[in-house]
Design a protein around this motif. Structure first.
Motif, PDB file in Angstrom:
ATOM      1  N   VAL A   1      48.604   5.875  -6.854  1.00 10.80           N
ATOM      2  CA  VAL A   1      47.825   4.936  -7.655  1.00 10.80           C
ATOM      3  C   VAL A   1      46.881   4.137  -6.758  1.00 10.80           C
ATOM      4  CG1 VAL A   1      47.934   2.947  -9.212  1.00 10.80           C
ATOM      5  CG2 VAL A   1      49.602   4.810  -9.439  1.00 10.80           C
ATOM      6  N   LYS A   2      47.366   3.719  -5.602  1.00 12.78           N
ATOM      7  CA  LYS A   2      46.518   2.998  -4.649  1.00 12.78           C
ATOM      8  C   LYS A   2      45.319   3.855  -4.233  1.00 12.78           C
ATOM      9  CE  LYS A   2      48.577   1.184  -1.077  1.00 12.78           C
ATOM     10  NZ  LYS A   2      49.606   1.011  -0.009  1.00 12.78           N
ATOM     11  N   TYR A   3      45.555   5.132  -4.033  1.00 13.58           N
ATOM     12  CA  TYR A   3      44.466   6.029  -3.637  1.00 13.58           C
ATOM     13  C   TYR A   3      43.413   6.092  -4.745  1.00 13.58           C
ATOM     14  CZ  TYR A   3      42.494   9.927  -0.906  1.00 13.58           C
ATOM     15  OH  TYR A   3      41.697  10.719  -0.139  1.00 13.58           O
ATOM     16  N   GLY A   4      43.867   6.240  -5.987  1.00 12.32           N
ATOM     17  CA  GLY A   4      42.925   6.278  -7.099  1.00 12.32           C
ATOM     18  C   GLY A   4      42.116   5.004  -7.217  1.00 12.32           C
ATOM     19  N   VAL A   5      42.770   3.862  -7.011  1.00 17.21           N
ATOM     20  CA  VAL A   5      42.085   2.571  -7.082  1.00 17.21           C
ATOM     21  C   VAL A   5      41.076   2.437  -5.944  1.00 17.21           C
ATOM     22  CG1 VAL A   5      42.451   0.089  -6.746  1.00 17.21           C
ATOM     23  CG2 VAL A   5      43.843   1.339  -8.398  1.00 17.21           C
TER      24      VAL A   5
ATOM     25  N   PHE B   1      53.001  -2.975  -7.560  1.00 16.32           N
ATOM     26  CA  PHE B   1      51.693  -3.185  -8.184  1.00 16.32           C
ATOM     27  C   PHE B   1      50.883  -4.215  -7.416  1.00 16.32           C
ATOM     28  CE2 PHE B   1      48.532  -3.921 -11.517  1.00 16.32           C
ATOM     29  CZ  PHE B   1      48.317  -2.621 -11.921  1.00 16.32           C
ATOM     30  N   ARG B   2      51.550  -5.093  -6.712  1.00 18.43           N
ATOM     31  CA  ARG B   2      50.832  -6.034  -5.849  1.00 18.43           C
ATOM     32  C   ARG B   2      50.040  -5.266  -4.779  1.00 18.43           C
ATOM     33  NH1 ARG B   2      54.851  -9.250  -4.843  1.00 18.43           N
ATOM     34  NH2 ARG B   2      54.354 -10.743  -6.494  1.00 18.43           N
ATOM     35  N   GLU B   3      50.588  -4.166  -4.306  1.00 17.60           N
ATOM     36  CA  GLU B   3      49.885  -3.321  -3.343  1.00 17.60           C
ATOM     37  C   GLU B   3      48.650  -2.681  -3.976  1.00 17.60           C
ATOM     38  OE1 GLU B   3      52.215  -0.584  -0.985  1.00 17.60           O
ATOM     39  OE2 GLU B   3      54.053  -1.646  -1.520  1.00 17.60           O
ATOM     40  N   VAL B   4      48.767  -2.300  -5.237  1.00 15.46           N
ATOM     41  CA  VAL B   4      47.638  -1.708  -5.956  1.00 15.46           C
ATOM     42  C   VAL B   4      46.498  -2.716  -6.077  1.00 15.46           C
ATOM     43  CG1 VAL B   4      46.881  -0.743  -8.169  1.00 15.46           C
ATOM     44  CG2 VAL B   4      49.109  -0.098  -7.219  1.00 15.46           C
ATOM     45  N   VAL B   5      46.836  -3.928  -6.466  1.00 11.41           N
ATOM     46  CA  VAL B   5      45.826  -4.983  -6.593  1.00 11.41           C
ATOM     47  C   VAL B   5      45.157  -5.241  -5.250  1.00 11.41           C
ATOM     48  CG1 VAL B   5      45.458  -7.418  -7.133  1.00 11.41           C
ATOM     49  CG2 VAL B   5      46.972  -6.041  -8.581  1.00 11.41           C
ATOM     50  N   LYS B   6      45.943  -5.263  -4.193  1.00 16.70           N
ATOM     51  CA  LYS B   6      45.382  -5.485  -2.854  1.00 16.70           C
ATOM     52  C   LYS B   6      44.417  -4.372  -2.480  1.00 16.70           C
ATOM     53  CE  LYS B   6      46.755  -6.545   1.901  1.00 16.70           C
ATOM     54  NZ  LYS B   6      47.914  -6.742   2.827  1.00 16.70           N
ATOM     55  N   ALA B   7      44.747  -3.135  -2.851  1.00 18.91           N
ATOM     56  CA  ALA B   7      43.888  -1.995  -2.541  1.00 18.91           C
ATOM     57  C   ALA B   7      42.551  -2.076  -3.266  1.00 18.91           C
ATOM     58  CB  ALA B   7      44.588  -0.687  -2.907  1.00 18.91           C
ATOM     59  N   ALA B   8      42.509  -2.810  -4.381  1.00 23.02           N
ATOM     60  CA  ALA B   8      41.268  -2.936  -5.156  1.00 23.02           C
ATOM     61  C   ALA B   8      40.273  -3.881  -4.501  1.00 23.02           C
ATOM     62  CB  ALA B   8      41.576  -3.406  -6.574  1.00 23.02           C
ATOM     63  N   SER B   9      40.712  -4.637  -3.510  1.00 19.14           N
ATOM     64  CA  SER B   9      39.812  -5.465  -2.694  1.00 19.14           C
ATOM     65  C   SER B   9      38.958  -6.434  -3.511  1.00 19.14           C
ATOM     66  CB  SER B   9      38.905  -4.564  -1.842  1.00 19.14           C
ATOM     67  OG  SER B   9      39.674  -3.659  -1.070  1.00 19.14           O
ATOM     68  N   GLY B  10      39.556  -7.035  -4.525  1.00 24.56           N
ATOM     69  CA  GLY B  10      38.842  -8.034  -5.318  1.00 24.56           C
ATOM     70  C   GLY B  10      38.219  -7.518  -6.594  1.00 24.56           C
ATOM     71  N   VAL B  11      38.141  -6.202  -6.764  1.00 30.81           N
ATOM     72  CA  VAL B  11      37.658  -5.649  -8.033  1.00 30.81           C
ATOM     73  C   VAL B  11      38.768  -5.837  -9.070  1.00 30.81           C
ATOM     74  CG1 VAL B  11      36.906  -3.566  -9.251  1.00 30.81           C
ATOM     75  CG2 VAL B  11      36.171  -3.979  -6.887  1.00 30.81           C
ATOM     76  N   PRO B  12      38.462  -6.397 -10.250  1.00 31.47           N
ATOM     77  CA  PRO B  12      39.513  -6.668 -11.242  1.00 31.47           C
ATOM     78  C   PRO B  12      40.277  -5.421 -11.659  1.00 31.47           C
ATOM     79  CG  PRO B  12      37.495  -7.819 -11.810  1.00 31.47           C
ATOM     80  CD  PRO B  12      37.147  -6.899 -10.691  1.00 31.47           C
ATOM     81  N   VAL B  13      41.596  -5.534 -11.637  1.00 31.59           N
ATOM     82  CA  VAL B  13      42.484  -4.435 -12.018  1.00 31.59           C
ATOM     83  C   VAL B  13      43.158  -4.767 -13.339  1.00 31.59           C
ATOM     84  CG1 VAL B  13      44.564  -3.145 -11.401  1.00 31.59           C
ATOM     85  CG2 VAL B  13      42.903  -3.747  -9.628  1.00 31.59           C
TER      86      VAL B  13
END
Length: 271
Positions: free
Chosen positions: A167-171, A193-205
């Motif tokens: 999921v992090k890769y997709g984000v 999921f906190r890791e997923v949000v971090k991977a988005a680098s500020g883009v809203p998830v």
């Protein structure tokens, strides 16, 4: 800042009115067919009226459905037009391919605030969907329209599409190609999921609501977890319109997202 960037900021603010959003996705008639609906929900206007009356931040519809249901949402909530899709009628070996089913210009004509498109990261058709995405993004930029990417990792080499690394890769891939908002899978825990949000680098998830849960309280717990993990909201569909009281269901979700209630507290408001 160019005029188009200002327009994008204005439209994003309408969707993320307090920095968070609950989006009601209702493209299931196209993606899944009429089997998702009962005799009471087969007419989309009745469902949408209940959801919009409840105060949802935005609805995500195909252009055709937006036109048919315009009296239900017009001037009352933000519209996101989904301009890629697929049906379940197509051959099995092509179900990981999305097709163009609308245009940015149609979204503009409908008065939408954003457009949405899916990319199945890892699909054998990833290249085709990336080409679609780039074309959509280019046109949307000219009009000052935000692009929501449904960043879904699915493909023959992906064993678990909910795995946090997948999921992090997709984000990460979604932000690399310019997504302004990202809808993606819940990874099963607040910590992952906190890791997923971090991977988005500020883009809203925004969390994808997914298949209906047997117990609605369990879905509300998922919503609570992703919000505590730093998500900006959720995109809900079947867990709401398949509920016996869609209006109460969407209001409970909104209380978690916008008011910070726990799942248990929000669930009690439904009683």
């Amino acid at each position: 800042m160019s005029y188009s960037n200002i327009g994008k900021t204005v439209r994003l603010t309408r969707i993320l009115r307090d920095g968070r959003a609950v989006v009601f996705a209702f493209d299931h008639g196209f993606e899944h067919g009429p089997g998702d609906f009962t005799s009471e929900t087969i007419d989309p206007r009745g469902v949408l009226k209940k959801i919009v009356d409840a105060g949802v931040d935005a609805v995500m519809l195909t252009a055709g459905l937006a036109h048919v249901t315009r009296d239900s949402w017009l001037g009352r909530t933000s519209l996101i037009v989904k301009i890629t899709g697929k049906t379940n009628l197509r051959p099995e070996d092509q179900k990981l391919l999305q097709s163009i089913i609308g245009t940015v210009e149609e979204a503009v004509s409908l008065g939408a605030d954003a457009v949405a498109a899916t990319v199945y990261w890892g699909s054998q058709y990833e290249d085709a969907m990336l080409s679609q995405w780039v074309s959509i993004k280019e046109e949307a930029e000219r009009y000052g329209y935000p692009c929501l990417q449904l960043a879904y990792p699915r493909g023959p080499s992906i064993k678990n599409m909910y795995d946090v690394e997948v999921v992090k890769y997709g984000v990460r891939a979604a932000i690399e190609v310019g997504a302004d908002l990202i809808k993606t899978y819940y990874t099963g825990s607040r910590e992952t999921f906190r890791e997923v949000v971090k991977a988005a680098s500020g883009v809203p998830v925004l969390m994808s609501g997914g298949a209906p849960r047997k117990n609605f309280i369990d879905f509300l717990k998922d919503v609570e977890d992703v919000m505590k993990a730093g998500a900006q909201g959720v995109v809900v569909g079947r867990n709401v319109f398949m509920h016996e009281n869609p209006a109460l269901a969407i209001k409970a979700v909104m209380k978690i997202v916008h008011e910070g209630l726990t799942a248990e507290e929000a669930y009690k408001t439904m009683q």
